[in-house]
Design a protein around this motif. Structure first.
Motif, PDB file in Angstrom:
ATOM      1  N   ARG A  94      63.627  57.216  32.139  1.00 36.32           N
ATOM      2  CA  ARG A  94      62.364  57.473  31.465  1.00 36.32           C
ATOM      3  C   ARG A  94      61.612  56.162  31.285  1.00 36.32           C
ATOM      4  NH1 ARG A  94      63.395  57.222  25.366  1.00 36.32           N
ATOM      5  NH2 ARG A  94      65.433  56.257  25.272  1.00 36.32           N
ATOM      6  N   THR A  95      60.342  56.285  31.023  1.00 41.77           N
ATOM      7  CA  THR A  95      59.505  55.115  30.815  1.00 41.77           C
ATOM      8  C   THR A  95      59.464  54.822  29.327  1.00 41.77           C
ATOM      9  OG1 THR A  95      58.183  55.684  32.710  1.00 41.77           O
ATOM     10  CG2 THR A  95      57.211  54.171  31.153  1.00 41.77           C
ATOM     11  N   LEU A  96      59.721  53.567  28.977  1.00 39.98           N
ATOM     12  CA  LEU A  96      59.720  53.201  27.563  1.00 39.98           C
ATOM     13  C   LEU A  96      58.352  52.675  27.137  1.00 39.98           C
ATOM     14  CD1 LEU A  96      63.168  51.390  27.501  1.00 39.98           C
ATOM     15  CD2 LEU A  96      62.657  53.692  26.723  1.00 39.98           C
ATOM     16  N   SER A  97      57.764  51.855  27.994  1.00 42.14           N
ATOM     17  CA  SER A  97      56.437  51.357  27.662  1.00 42.14           C
ATOM     18  C   SER A  97      55.714  51.035  28.953  1.00 42.14           C
ATOM     19  CB  SER A  97      56.520  50.110  26.790  1.00 42.14           C
ATOM     20  OG  SER A  97      56.940  49.009  27.575  1.00 42.14           O
ATOM     21  N   TYR A  98      54.394  51.007  28.874  1.00 40.83           N
ATOM     22  CA  TYR A  98      53.611  50.777  30.074  1.00 40.83           C
ATOM     23  C   TYR A  98      52.457  49.849  29.762  1.00 40.83           C
ATOM     24  CZ  TYR A  98      51.009  51.775  34.329  1.00 40.83           C
ATOM     25  OH  TYR A  98      50.341  51.663  35.523  1.00 40.83           O
ATOM     26  N   ASN A  99      52.469  48.731  30.420  1.00 36.11           N
ATOM     27  CA  ASN A  99      51.407  47.751  30.252  1.00 36.11           C
ATOM     28  C   ASN A  99      50.635  47.752  31.561  1.00 36.11           C
ATOM     29  OD1 ASN A  99      49.866  45.511  29.753  1.00 36.11           O
ATOM     30  ND2 ASN A  99      51.509  44.067  30.190  1.00 36.11           N
ATOM     31  N   PRO A 100      49.516  48.472  31.611  1.00 37.67           N
ATOM     32  CA  PRO A 100      48.899  48.739  32.912  1.00 37.67           C
ATOM     33  C   PRO A 100      48.352  47.475  33.565  1.00 37.67           C
ATOM     34  CG  PRO A 100      47.484  49.462  31.133  1.00 37.67           C
ATOM     35  CD  PRO A 100      48.763  49.042  30.502  1.00 37.67           C
ATOM     36  N   PRO A 101      48.350  47.464  34.883  1.00 37.04           N
ATOM     37  CA  PRO A 101      47.761  46.316  35.569  1.00 37.04           C
ATOM     38  C   PRO A 101      46.244  46.320  35.393  1.00 37.04           C
ATOM     39  CG  PRO A 101      48.369  48.010  37.136  1.00 37.04           C
ATOM     40  CD  PRO A 101      48.835  48.482  35.803  1.00 37.04           C
ATOM     41  N   ILE A 102      45.657  45.169  35.506  1.00 41.18           N
ATOM     42  CA  ILE A 102      44.192  45.074  35.459  1.00 41.18           C
ATOM     43  C   ILE A 102      43.707  45.032  36.902  1.00 41.18           C
ATOM     44  CG2 ILE A 102      42.224  43.704  34.689  1.00 41.18           C
ATOM     45  CD1 ILE A 102      44.274  42.494  32.612  1.00 41.18           C
ATOM     46  N   PRO A 103      42.901  46.016  37.287  1.00 44.11           N
ATOM     47  CA  PRO A 103      42.499  46.047  38.686  1.00 44.11           C
ATOM     48  C   PRO A 103      41.660  44.838  39.049  1.00 44.11           C
ATOM     49  CG  PRO A 103      41.364  47.745  37.426  1.00 44.11           C
ATOM     50  CD  PRO A 103      42.351  47.122  36.508  1.00 44.11           C
ATOM     51  N   GLY A 104      41.655  44.534  40.311  1.00 45.92           N
ATOM     52  CA  GLY A 104      40.886  43.397  40.785  1.00 45.92           C
ATOM     53  C   GLY A 104      39.398  43.618  40.572  1.00 45.92           C
ATOM     54  N   THR A 105      38.680  42.536  40.515  1.00 48.99           N
ATOM     55  CA  THR A 105      37.237  42.607  40.321  1.00 48.99           C
ATOM     56  C   THR A 105      36.569  43.075  41.613  1.00 48.99           C
ATOM     57  OG1 THR A 105      37.511  40.747  38.858  1.00 48.99           O
ATOM     58  CG2 THR A 105      35.277  41.252  39.548  1.00 48.99           C
ATOM     59  N   ASP A 106      35.618  43.974  41.478  1.00 47.08           N
ATOM     60  CA  ASP A 106      34.849  44.412  42.638  1.00 47.08           C
ATOM     61  C   ASP A 106      33.848  43.323  43.004  1.00 47.08           C
ATOM     62  OD1 ASP A 106      36.210  46.711  42.389  1.00 47.08           O
ATOM     63  OD2 ASP A 106      34.514  47.955  41.773  1.00 47.08           O
ATOM     64  N   ILE A 107      33.493  43.270  44.274  1.00 45.01           N
ATOM     65  CA  ILE A 107      32.452  42.319  44.644  1.00 45.01           C
ATOM     66  C   ILE A 107      31.377  43.012  45.476  1.00 45.01           C
ATOM     67  CG2 ILE A 107      33.996  40.326  44.539  1.00 45.01           C
ATOM     68  CD1 ILE A 107      34.193  40.233  47.449  1.00 45.01           C
ATOM     69  N   SER A 108      30.163  42.563  45.284  1.00 37.66           N
ATOM     70  CA  SER A 108      29.045  43.041  46.091  1.00 37.66           C
ATOM     71  C   SER A 108      28.599  41.903  46.980  1.00 37.66           C
ATOM     72  CB  SER A 108      27.876  43.451  45.202  1.00 37.66           C
ATOM     73  OG  SER A 108      28.145  44.714  44.658  1.00 37.66           O
ATOM     74  N   LEU A 109      28.258  42.261  48.194  1.00 34.50           N
ATOM     75  CA  LEU A 109      27.844  41.241  49.147  1.00 34.50           C
ATOM     76  C   LEU A 109      26.332  41.303  49.342  1.00 34.50           C
ATOM     77  CD1 LEU A 109      30.594  41.759  51.848  1.00 34.50           C
ATOM     78  CD2 LEU A 109      30.647  40.292  49.828  1.00 34.50           C
ATOM     79  N   THR A 110      25.837  40.242  49.920  1.00 33.45           N
ATOM     80  CA  THR A 110      24.427  40.242  50.305  1.00 33.45           C
ATOM     81  C   THR A 110      24.253  40.955  51.643  1.00 33.45           C
ATOM     82  OG1 THR A 110      24.776  38.131  51.369  1.00 33.45           O
ATOM     83  CG2 THR A 110      23.982  38.074  49.118  1.00 33.45           C
ATOM     84  N   LEU A 111      25.377  41.226  52.300  1.00 33.24           N
ATOM     85  CA  LEU A 111      25.364  41.847  53.619  1.00 33.24           C
ATOM     86  C   LEU A 111      24.738  43.251  53.560  1.00 33.24           C
ATOM     87  CD1 LEU A 111      26.686  40.698  56.241  1.00 33.24           C
ATOM     88  CD2 LEU A 111      28.571  42.268  55.824  1.00 33.24           C
TER      89      LEU A 111
END
Lengths: 654, 373
Positions: A237-254
């Motif tokens: 069973r899961t005792l505790s969950y410290n969720p990951p922080i997703p990577g930052t999105d990036i927008s391009l000039t493309l």
């Protein structure tokens, strides 16, 4: 006799026995105290220690990989996303008869003998409650077929895991690059940078292009899941969950639409196109042809596929930043500017072009592209009509030192600082460079060739575009870049990659509202100062006429545009030619044919887009007729969509 | 004198239980212990009801055996001990020659219709024989008789240790030695024997012990040296006990046992499960129950009428305690791991039936009283 003795001593005997029995009883008590003392030592004095060790036994911390940041184009079109890929696994413990299950499965989907054999092999060395992979990639149809009859297959699992996916395939590979499985070399590097802990659960890492350059931004922060396990490592069973922080999105000039146009315009040719917004250095289009599909590398490319990419067209080479070409006549506006600013020429000074240029020693004729010459030419005409003789003379009189000094200011001979690592600095020749490279002195003849952008001089299309951008900015320098902004998705709720629902929408990112937008801060370099600022306008006007006047070399390509463009063509010789021989593309090998070059910008009075085009080994014609139309198609698209969005804005305001 | 009167009084006051030769205080304590054991087995065995039912059946068989044995008057043992002893020695030899190999040791004799473990019978027969032998002569026993008794003890001990079954041979040796001690061996003799035993230890180590037994001893001396190999069991067991603390983790809540970090949690290592779940207080309670059994056994021995029954009852009681001490000592890390179960709590088999038979003998001794004229 015996009996009598025993009766006689009965009392003494009983006493002796009682004493001995009492002694043993004391012994028993002592032994009990020893046991109690020992248990006391364990349960009271060392309680904390054993408590910790007991927890260490049962609690395992599992790293959870963060979802990689997404990459958007300038209009919010998703260029790189995380797509679930499906694999089929079987938990042997939950299957009654493995062979029967495998047979039943193979009636629904294809299972190769190899997959089957591997499965049997793996199942012998894996614990029975752990899933064993049977098929590493299922297509959507197979997923659907199994899902429908899931109830028939207890213990058969479809696993989804997020993998990078580039929906536009080869359109974006040379700019985005790709991610690939973390290998030993990556691990060593991560270790050295102290980032290994953050990558414990991560499978892929940026290997090329923007994926590599912005790896730290895109990766995110690892999460942890505390689970209780038994002695065999089975998670209970899961005792505790410290969720990951997703990577930052990036927008391009493309702009992906410009990419499409670029691809279509370069179809069947080897070459590169790059478009920059001169106002901030943002890359609008960046395409090298032929390209390849970066998705091939995400899952590990097969040797057969990799071999196919190593053909003579060299699709793996990023021609925008690593293709080095003689700039040819596209360099003439820059040389003209250097001539003006150093007072070597003036707007009114004229030169008689007899069709060739000769040094004072008179040994060799440097030919113009017009056999009969251009007659009297001014600087403006020399740019418009691309008169070689004029620039032979200009370069000769200016001298190599002044040329390399001025051209270095425009960024030739060094990398532009664009935000990908794959970039060549090409060659800006100088006395010192030639001494270092060939250990030879610099000859006047070398300078003469430099005058038409030939000889030792090479540039990358990006350098050319950047130099043009500096030119149209009248000396202001913005480092070229892809990145427009970084931002976190507002729905940073984490999908545990182990538990992705089969029906999860892969395009959910489209719905998310971005927050914490951090715009890219443009790197500005110290501007180029001229002795007379009018010189900028003179040269830009010459480029304007190159495109707008019928006698200009770019007129054909830009005839009838809705916008006011300027530009300069170039036709680069790939191999030096013997004196007085004529060039005939049909008579020489394909790889020795001329390169077509073109630089352009528009609108002339307030430039928004600068384009550089290079096309290798064209069959007929030169820069104006081959590369020019490519630049035009991109500009057409750029201004068409700009007009559309302006109309929309106006309507919205109303 | 007392005895004669006691006999008369008892004849009048005999209760029903006494008439069927059951010693009720002993029975009550035994049943308490068994019930406690069932709860621990349920927890240690992964909450497997079937396991508990099988143990109940075994306990039932054990109680049946105890009841039957209790009906036998002690005089029968006195008469037949030596005969059974000789038969037992022959069977032990037979085991060594054609025994059935199980778990790396040769302990079983396949009689065709059933498998039979002669060393279990010897656990009862050896103290009977030694008690018979010594009670023939005057007490305190003379040195030559004690040496004779000692030789009688060593024959089955060595045969069983050859199987190899160190745990059982240890129990059998101690059962014989207890008889000798209770029979009043002089302290001088005891001193000399202890000296001889220390001299014998190196011989035991070099010639008699098998590699796995030596390994157990080495592991015992330094369990942390090989934490994933043989030392694993001891370390995990100590972690289980230690993490129980004062009050324990609660019934069914012991992580060491429920998550299977403990080896053989429902047999040899059941004490670790018990201490993990019930803590130091639980352990004190359990040890108190064992102490009650020992006290009742020694009381029966004290009240017994003749030398033979006194010696036999005393020896059986003390041997029972040896089980307790060796088992708890081994799982808590102060003794090497020898396969000795925690009596009446550990799950299983043959040795439990033997133990119940020995309680039957004790009850027989306490209830079959002859009138001595």
């Amino acid at each position: 006799m015996v009996k009598r003795v025993s009766i006689k001593n009965h009392s003494a005997e009983a006493n002796l026995f009682a004493r001995r029995a009492f002694l043993t009883f004391v012994g028993v008590l002592v032994m009990l105290l020893i046991l109690i003392n020992n248990v006391y030592e364990l349960e009271v004095n060392s309680y904390e220690k054993y408590q910790t060790r007991s927890n260490k036994n049962r609690i395992k911390v599992l790293p959870v990989a963060p979802n990689r940041g997404l990459i958007y184009d300038r209009n919010g079109v998703l260029l790189a996303k995380n797509k679930p890929f499906y694999s089929l696994s079987i938990i042997p413990e939950q299957v009654k008869n493995i062979n029967e299950t495998l047979d039943k499965l193979s009636s629904i989907i294809d299972i190769s003998d190899e997959q089957r054999a591997n499965f049997v092999k793996n199942s012998k060395r894996t614990r029975r409650f752990k899933p064993i992979e049977l098929i590493s990639r299922l297509n959507d149809e197979e997923v659907a077929r199994i899902s429908v009859s899931q109830h028939l297959f207890p213990g058969v699992l479809i696993d989804a895991r997020l993998k990078r996916y580039y929906p536009f395939g080869d359109l974006t590979t040379h700019s985005l690059g790709y991610v690939g499985r973390i290998n030993r070399k990556d691990l060593i590097k991560l270790d050295q940078q102290g980032k290994a802990d953050d990558y414990k659960a991560t499978k892929d890492i940026g290997k090329l292009g923007l994926e590599r350059y912005y790896e730290d931004t895109l990766h995110g922060t690892i999460g942890h899941q505390e689970v209780e396990v038994n002695n065999q490592g089975r998670i209970l069973r899961t005792l505790s969950y410290n969720p990951p922080i997703p990577g930052t999105d990036i927008s391009l000039t493309l702009d992906i639409e410009l990419q499409m146009i670029a691809k279509r315009a370069l179809a069947g040719k080897r070459g590169a196109v790059v478009a920059i917004d001169p106002r901030d250095g943002g890359i609008l289009a960046f395409y090298s042809n032929p390209s390849y599909d970066g998705n091939l590398f995400v899952h590990g490319i097969s040797s057969k596929n990799y071999k196919a990419l190593q053909n003579r067209n060299r699709p793996l080479v990023n021609r925008v930043t690593k293709g080095t070409y003689p700039p040819a006549s596209t360099i003439k506006p820059f040389l003209g500017l250097a001539g003006l600013d150093n007072h070597t020429v003036t707007t009114s000074s004229k030169l008689w072009d007899p069709g060739f240029f000769m040094l004072k020693d008179g040994k060799r004729k440097y030919r113009d592209h017009l056999k009969w010459g251009h007659g009297w030419v001014t600087l403006e005409e020399a740019v418009m009509r691309s008169c070689n003789t004029y620039f032979y003379d200009l370069a000769y009189r200016l001298g190599i030192d002044k040329i390399s000094e001025t051209m270095a200011k425009f960024g030739f001979g060094e990398s532009t600082g664009i935000d990908i690592y794959e970039e060549s600095s090409a060659i800006l020749p100088s006395r010192g460079w030639k001494r270092a490279r060939y250990n030879q002195p610099w000859y006047h003849g070398d300078t003469v060739n430099i005058g038409i952008g030939q000889g030792f001089w090479t540039v990358t299309p990006l350098q050319l575009a950047q130099a043009t951008s500096i030119l149209v900015n009248k000396g202001n320098i913005f480092e070229p870049h892809f990145l427009a902004a970084t931002h976190e998705p507002i729905f940073s709720e984490v999908v545990n990659p182990e538990n992705i629902e089969l029906d999860s929408t892969e395009d959910a990112a489209f719905l998310s509202i971005e927050k914490n937008i951090v715009p890219y801060t443009v790197n500005e370099k110290p501007p180029i100062e001229l002795s007379n600022d009018n010189n900028w306008d003179i040269i830009l006007e010459a480029m304007h006429k190159t495109v707008s006047k019928p006698s200009g070399t770019g007129f054909g390509a830009f005839k009838g545009t809705s916008y006011d463009a300027a530009g300069k063509s170039g036709t680069g010789e790939v191999v030096g030619r013997a004196q007085d021989t004529d060039y005939d593309a049909t008579k020489i090998s394909e790889s020795n044919r001329d390169n077509a070059m073109f630089i352009a910008f528009a609108p002339f009075d307030a430039p928004e887009i600068v384009i550089a085009v290079a096309i290798e080994n064209v069959a007929v014609g030169g820069g104006g007729s081959n590369a020019g139309p490519v630049a035009r198609q991109i500009m057409d698209q750029y201004f068409a969509s700009r007009k559309l969005s302006q109309t929309n804005n106006v309507t919205a305001k109303d | 004198m007392n005895v004669r009167y006691a006999g008369k009084d008892e004849a009048k006051k005999k209760t029903l239980l006494e008439r069927i030769h059951i010693d009720w205080p002993l029975l009550v304590v035994l049943l308490t212990l068994m019930t406690l054991g069932l709860f621990v087995i349920y927890s240690a065995g992964g909450q497997d009801t079937a396991l508990v039912i099988r143990q109940i059946i075994r306990l039932g068989i054990g109680l049946g055996v105890m009841f039957v044995v209790a009906q036998i008057p002690p005089i029968v043992y006195q008469r037949w001990a030596v005969v059974v002893f000789i038969l037992g020695i022959l069977m032990l030899v037979a085991v060594l020659l054609f025994g059935h190999v199980g778990k790396g040791a040769q302990r079983w004799l396949d009689l065709g219709f059933m498998k039979f473990q002669p060393s279990e019978i010897m656990k009862l027969v050896v103290p009977m024989t030694i008690a018979w032998f010594i009670s023939q002569y005057e007490i305190p026993a003379k040195t030559k008789h004690i040496i004779g008794a000692f030789i009688l003890v060593m024959i089955p001990t060595l045969l069983i240790s050859k199987q190899p079954d160190l745990g059982t041979s240890l129990l059998i040796a101690s059962s014989g030695i207890f008889v000798i001690f209770l029979a009043g061996a002089s302290w001088r003799l005891i001193g000399i024997s202890l000296g001889l035993i220390s001299a014998f230890l190196p011989i035991l180590w070099t010639f008699l012990m098998k590699d796995y037994q030596k390994q157990r001893v080495l592991t015992f001396l330094n369990p942390e040296e090989d934490p994933l190999g043989t030392g694993y069991h001891i370390i995990q067991s100590k972690i289980a006990i230690g993490s129980g603390g004062l009050t324990g983790k609660g019934w069914l809540q012991g992580t060491q046992s429920q998550l299977e970090f403990l080896p053989e949690p429902h047999t040899d290592f059941i004490f670790s499960v018990f201490s993990e779940e019930f803590g130091l207080f639980g352990v004190l309670g359990l040890l108190f129950i064992y102490l009650l059994i020992v006290m009742r056994g020694l009381w029966i021995a004290y009240c017994a009428q003749d030398a033979f029954t006194k010696l036999l009852a005393g020896s059986l009681t003390l041997t029972f305690f040896v089980y307790v001490f060796v088992n708890i000592g081994m799982v808590s890390g102060i003794l090497p791991v020898v396969g000795v179960p925690l009596p009446l709590v550990s799950y299983g088999g043959t040795s439990m039936v033997t133990l119940m038979a020995s309680f039957g003998v004790l009850m027989g001794i306490s209830t079959h009283r002859r009138l001595i004229s």
